[in-house]
Write a protein that holds these residues in place. Sequence first.
Motif, short mmCIF file in Angstrom:
data_model
loop_
_atom_site.label_atom_id
_atom_site.label_comp_id
_atom_site.label_asym_id
_atom_site.label_seq_id
_atom_site.Cartn_x
_atom_site.Cartn_y
_atom_site.Cartn_z
N ALA A 252 -7.99 31.78 57.79
CA ALA A 252 -7.72 30.35 57.57
C ALA A 252 -7.88 29.62 58.89
O ALA A 252 -7.75 30.20 59.97
N PRO B 41 -8.95 26.69 53.94
CA PRO B 41 -7.65 27.16 53.43
C PRO B 41 -7.49 28.64 53.68
O PRO B 41 -8.41 29.31 54.18
N ARG C 230 -7.90 32.02 52.75
CA ARG C 230 -8.74 32.72 51.77
C ARG C 230 -8.69 34.22 52.04
O ARG C 230 -8.32 34.66 53.13
N THR D 217 -8.95 31.90 47.05
CA THR D 217 -8.04 31.03 47.82
C THR D 217 -6.61 31.43 47.54
O THR D 217 -6.19 31.50 46.38
N LEU E 238 -3.73 30.13 49.76
CA LEU E 238 -2.97 28.90 50.03
C LEU E 238 -3.96 27.78 50.28
O LEU E 238 -5.05 28.00 50.82
N ASP E 239 -3.59 26.57 49.90
CA ASP E 239 -4.49 25.44 50.09
C ASP E 239 -4.55 24.98 51.55
O ASP E 239 -5.48 24.29 51.94
N TYR E 240 -3.54 25.36 52.32
CA TYR E 240 -3.57 25.07 53.75
C TYR E 240 -2.55 25.99 54.41
O TYR E 240 -1.56 26.42 53.79
N THR E 241 -2.79 26.32 55.69
CA THR E 241 -1.91 27.25 56.40
C THR E 241 -1.68 26.74 57.81
O THR E 241 -2.62 26.37 58.51
N GLY F 282 2.81 27.22 55.03
CA GLY F 282 1.71 26.44 54.49
C GLY F 282 2.10 25.85 53.15
O GLY F 282 3.27 25.54 52.91
N THR G 198 0.72 25.03 48.74
CA THR G 198 -0.22 24.99 47.62
C THR G 198 -0.01 23.68 46.88
O THR G 198 1.08 23.10 46.91
N THR H 33 2.41 19.40 49.05
CA THR H 33 1.24 19.69 49.88
C THR H 33 0.13 18.69 49.61
O THR H 33 -0.57 18.26 50.52
N VAL I 81 -7.21 18.68 52.19
CA VAL I 81 -6.18 19.38 51.43
C VAL I 81 -5.75 18.53 50.26
O VAL I 81 -5.03 17.54 50.43
#
Length: 764
Positions: free
Chosen positions: A297, A316, A318, A329, A331-334, A349, A351, A381, A482
């Motif tokens: 990520a 994200p 992955r 995927t 988490l959508d962001y970390t 992070g 989701t 998020t 995100v």
Amino acid sequence: MNSARPTRRRVSAAATVVLAVTLGAGALAVPATAAPAPAPAAAPAAPANAPLPFPKDASLAAAGKTGFLSYTWQTGYQWTRYGDGTTTKLDVSQVDSTASDVIVSGDGESMRSSKIVKLHDMAVGGAPVTIDLGALKLSYVKGVSRDTVLATAIRQDRTEEPRLVTRTGAAVTQRTITGIPAAARRVQSTVARDGSVLVSYYVWNEEGSSPGYHLALVDLATASVVSTHDTDSVVHPDERWGFSAFSDTHLAWTHWKDDSPQHLVVADRATGAETRLDLGDGDALTGGLLGSWAMYAQPSTLEGNGLGGSGQPLIPLRAKSPVRDAPITILDYTERIVPGPDGTFLARGGTLDKGEGLYRIALGTDGMPAAELIASTGEPTELVYLGAQFPQTLDLDTAPLLKWQLSRNNADIDLTVTHRRTGKTFTKSFSLYTESAGSPYLCADDVVCVSWSTIVDESEMGADARIGEYDWSFKATPQNGVGPAVEANGSFYGIKTSAPHDLKDNGTPDLLARDAQGVLWRTDTRYDTSKKRLVADGERIRVGGGWQGYDRIEAVGDIVVRGAADFVARDRDGVLWMYDGAGVGYNVTFPPRTRIGGGWNTYTQFTGGSDLTGDGRADLVATDKAGDLWLYKSMGRSEERPFEKRRKIGRGWGIYNQITATGNIGGGPAGDLVARDRSGVLWLYLGRGDGTFAPRTRIGGGWNAYTDTIGIGDGNDDGRPDLLAYGPGGAAYLYAGTGDYKAPFAGRTAAGVLGGGTSYNLVF
């Protein structure tokens, strides 16, 4: 070329180096055999049905079997137990994770520079294990067990010798790791797993050594290298600029050289076969390894770096496997991912479906990586619109701020504001950012704002932006990619301090006049500067018939504070009705009337339009048949109840057959009145601002030549209110205000506003 050399030992046996130093009262003992690998602990406690709370501004520092370590500026480091959410403060300034309940702390500006390190077992508590690396002339690299750290002895030529340092009671022992060349530099290490660590180092082009970057899998029990892998670039274990990791079946490390796209190398521990996984152009990656699944990520806070601009979307969290084509995927962001026990990971992070917090990442029963929310901040998020922060009615004269609340700052905004009646539009696209002086479009955290002065300056509406309904809409697109863009829309009503007779909302007075047939007509006016006279601006407009049903109609100013003059009319039953002037505009007819109340036939005269009480709102006054003067203070809120309870403010007003509110024509603190007596003399009453008046001042005689006197507002555009007088035969005259109470009006000038051969029985 990368190579795997399983069980590559350049020394026949692990050399054990014993250094006897004094620590307290005892001598350091030499162990007869290598220290055994730590025994596996129980599986992590399952979280409660509801996720634990996690502070919104906290960062993740470490993950263990029984809890996790977080950090905030306010509280410092805190250990939170999974089982019951209780917290324990760890009073330290530097920490390092061991992927277990053991937390390493240091006394330096960084762990690497720390002289004394302590190993805290957060599961059992008690005193930490303290190791004085300064006394041993060693530099800290990594904590690998409850009582052991990996450190290096730095030689004079800056090469490093990695050692395992163990404290048992008062005894401290050191073991040199065999299989790492003497020319090694920049030694770093992953956390321990199953009794092993993955060490990275660099070797200069020296005789007898393989130059370049290398990874070595080290068995902690024997303090020896099991396998070595060559890389083309430096790897930073557990850091943001790349990572290396290992599982029970594979090794993985990021590769990034020059301007080439970054990729991951995944090596099979059994065969040594390497697979390259392209990751694109991400320049800062964090991640880990779950079985053969390489996780990666681009780390960032959800708010971004505060610099604004769309930029490239974040990568994200992955996971990609050598045996699968497409990544999945997780988490959508970390923000950060740290190794946890038993090959799991903990990530800070979010989701889009579960929001912000801490997620435990492990292989599911299907063999695929999966994330479980174990602690939540309660924040979304995805970018969320949280509502407008301005009232439905805005006073445009005060240059108001239009404000909207979002869930976070880093968004690109496309805003449109449209005046509904004219169709004139303001459009603007801008980026929110928080760095340095901040964005002019960010009033506070997560609050988007645009000032009315910006709208005026940068739109076709211009400085004469009108009253009335405005529609707004905006689209907010996350700068970091995100979540989806969000759209919102709404409306507000804009008001301005208007001329008492400005119905068309173009800044100039309008006149209403009723003819003998009961038809009401509206005439817009303008001031002809070349002829210095008030003239009609276009043809008169027919409003409608039936107005003979009222025996008295008066303009009363903006009594409900909507930005235009209102009118009251009394029917022959004594009921008073209000017509909202703000709803007229370019329309031909008025909106439906509103009933104020009955009993108004007790009054012989009434007028309105002057602020007599100093609150910025126009008030109404009326004289009854006994000659008493009554004040109806405007409430400025409701058409159904526009006035407060009446208050008597004078006696003896029965001598006047006409009273007219003029606004502030005398230069005093409030609005004024003029009153005509039965002899045709006009008198000025200066308002004091408390609903009362100063003693009257004589203006002059001869005013009985007029049937109507109208406080028209600023007819000649000089900033002062004027008076319009209408007489038989359709003659009209403008008396320009001077601002001097001793002589409030200049000489009259003919006004060509109500001509055309039509006579009116009422002008207001």
